[in-house]
Design an enzyme around this catalytic site. Sequence first.
Site, mmCIF file in Angstrom:
data_model
loop_
_atom_site.group_PDB
_atom_site.id
_atom_site.type_symbol
_atom_site.label_atom_id
_atom_site.label_comp_id
_atom_site.label_asym_id
_atom_site.label_seq_id
_atom_site.Cartn_x
_atom_site.Cartn_y
_atom_site.Cartn_z
ATOM 1 N N ARG A 20 31.457 57.859 -11.949
ATOM 2 C CA ARG A 20 30.442 57.900 -10.925
ATOM 3 C C ARG A 20 30.875 58.553 -9.616
ATOM 4 O O ARG A 20 30.179 59.410 -9.080
ATOM 5 C CB ARG A 20 29.939 56.486 -10.579
ATOM 6 C CG ARG A 20 28.952 55.926 -11.551
ATOM 7 C CD ARG A 20 29.160 54.440 -11.705
ATOM 8 N NE ARG A 20 30.419 54.226 -12.375
ATOM 9 C CZ ARG A 20 30.549 54.245 -13.711
ATOM 10 N NH1 ARG A 20 29.497 54.416 -14.454
ATOM 11 N NH2 ARG A 20 31.720 54.086 -14.295
ATOM 12 N N THR A 21 32.010 58.135 -9.097
ATOM 13 C CA THR A 21 32.393 58.615 -7.764
ATOM 14 C C THR A 21 32.618 60.130 -7.800
ATOM 15 O O THR A 21 32.108 60.871 -6.949
ATOM 16 C CB THR A 21 33.657 57.874 -7.279
ATOM 17 O OG1 THR A 21 33.457 56.483 -7.478
ATOM 18 C CG2 THR A 21 33.925 58.140 -5.816
ATOM 19 N N LYS A 40 55.461 68.240 -11.520
ATOM 20 C CA LYS A 40 56.767 68.862 -11.227
ATOM 21 C C LYS A 40 57.442 68.177 -10.051
ATOM 22 O O LYS A 40 58.443 68.656 -9.540
ATOM 23 C CB LYS A 40 56.571 70.354 -10.934
ATOM 24 C CG LYS A 40 56.030 71.143 -12.110
ATOM 25 C CD LYS A 40 55.821 72.602 -11.732
ATOM 26 C CE LYS A 40 54.363 73.001 -11.840
ATOM 27 N NZ LYS A 40 54.087 74.312 -11.284
ATOM 28 N N ARG A 59 40.866 60.187 -4.730
ATOM 29 C CA ARG A 59 41.046 58.861 -5.349
ATOM 30 C C ARG A 59 42.498 58.798 -5.816
ATOM 31 O O ARG A 59 43.013 59.743 -6.410
ATOM 32 C CB ARG A 59 40.113 58.656 -6.532
ATOM 33 C CG ARG A 59 40.507 57.390 -7.308
ATOM 34 C CD ARG A 59 39.510 56.998 -8.351
ATOM 35 N NE ARG A 59 38.309 56.452 -7.747
ATOM 36 C CZ ARG A 59 37.344 55.854 -8.441
ATOM 37 N NH1 ARG A 59 37.444 55.731 -9.749
ATOM 38 N NH2 ARG A 59 36.272 55.391 -7.832
ATOM 39 N N HIS A 64 37.113 51.176 -0.794
ATOM 40 C CA HIS A 64 36.238 52.139 -1.470
ATOM 41 C C HIS A 64 35.007 52.285 -0.568
ATOM 42 O O HIS A 64 33.914 51.818 -0.904
ATOM 43 C CB HIS A 64 35.871 51.584 -2.854
ATOM 44 C CG HIS A 64 35.348 52.602 -3.821
ATOM 45 N ND1 HIS A 64 34.950 53.878 -3.458
ATOM 46 C CD2 HIS A 64 35.137 52.533 -5.174
ATOM 47 C CE1 HIS A 64 34.524 54.529 -4.527
ATOM 48 N NE2 HIS A 64 34.641 53.733 -5.577
HETATM 49 N N1 CP Z 1 32.019 52.639 -8.967
HETATM 50 C C1 CP Z 1 33.046 53.455 -9.256
HETATM 51 O O1 CP Z 1 33.954 53.692 -8.439
HETATM 52 O O2 CP Z 1 32.959 54.052 -10.498
HETATM 53 P P1 CP Z 1 33.956 55.128 -11.058
HETATM 54 O O3 CP Z 1 35.317 54.480 -11.177
HETATM 55 O O4 CP Z 1 33.399 55.574 -12.359
HETATM 56 O O5 CP Z 1 34.035 56.256 -10.036
#
Ligand code: CP
Length: 316
Positions: free
Chosen positions: A64-65, A93, A114, A142
């Site tokens: 999703r993100t 590396k 991320r 998040h």
């Molecule tokens: N909600 C969320 O962070 O989903 P993903 O890990 O799929 O990005």
Amino acid sequence: MSSFLICMNFKGKDIISIKDFSKKEIDYILDKAKGMIPYAKGEKYKDVLSGKVLSSLFFEPSTRTRLSFESSMNRLGGRVIGFSDPSGTSQKKGESLADTIRMADSYSDAIVVRHPHEGAARLAAEFADVPVLNAGDGAGRHPTQCLLDLFTILTEKKKIKDNKIVLLGDLKYGRTVHSLAHALSLYGVELTFVSPASLKMPNEVINDCKELGVEPSYTSNLEKAIRDADVLYVTRIQKERFPDAEEYNRVVGTYKINNELLKNGKKDLIIMHPLPRVTEIDPEVDATPNAIYFKQAFNGVPVRMALLNLVIGGKL
Ligand code: CP
């Protein structure tokens, strides 16, 4: 709410933690997200980020993100570079995060990152001149998920304040609930935490809620907790964060949302989940009007469109 909000300038701002934002700033972003809905659905189009490039750096898996950030950039006319698997990058590396970020900084106008390590996004921001958006850092924060969660409560319940909200599941490792507990406390809600004893909300987050005037309740009795709740926010037990597989096996499957359990709740209870879900929500719940987690996931697009437009400096 929009006509009373004074124009705010977010150009160049990093989005690292929801704690970096005031309630007024959050309201402003949510208002901008509302205006993005027709663009997020493809009903309207304006290439306000034409010529702009987003670096999408995912050192950890995501559906999703990553896709909603990339969709957001594309829907505003911008382009995306990046990776979804660091094994194909020079990290293999031995390149440091700082050097990877320096490169993305010179190739793009904003960076979404991320990373499995808490604090990685804050570190990335120190090595970039362009805005850095935290797409989840370990068990830390998040913030863009938090904004889309708030946006979902606002659009479904017409207000955030005064709702009775239950946060359920892995409250120890679940980063979305850490950000959300803080943000909800800014609005004045009733918070109840439900989790296995070993996965309680960290004291740091609880103290933060108290400082903001919200005294959370705790219980392990889900049936009782949902009786008068307006929002049930379910989280997955975060298997990948457990140092010990045995400990995970002891708690997995502790709570399961199904139609039988929902008979204890209010008719207009909304069920949210940041997703992915594993076993904690039975698929039979998907067909109920209470289940709004897929709508919630869609809301990632207007919210992230608003954020990208604001921090890169588009004019929408
Ligand atoms: N909600 C969320 O962070 O989903 P993903 O890990 O799929 O990005």
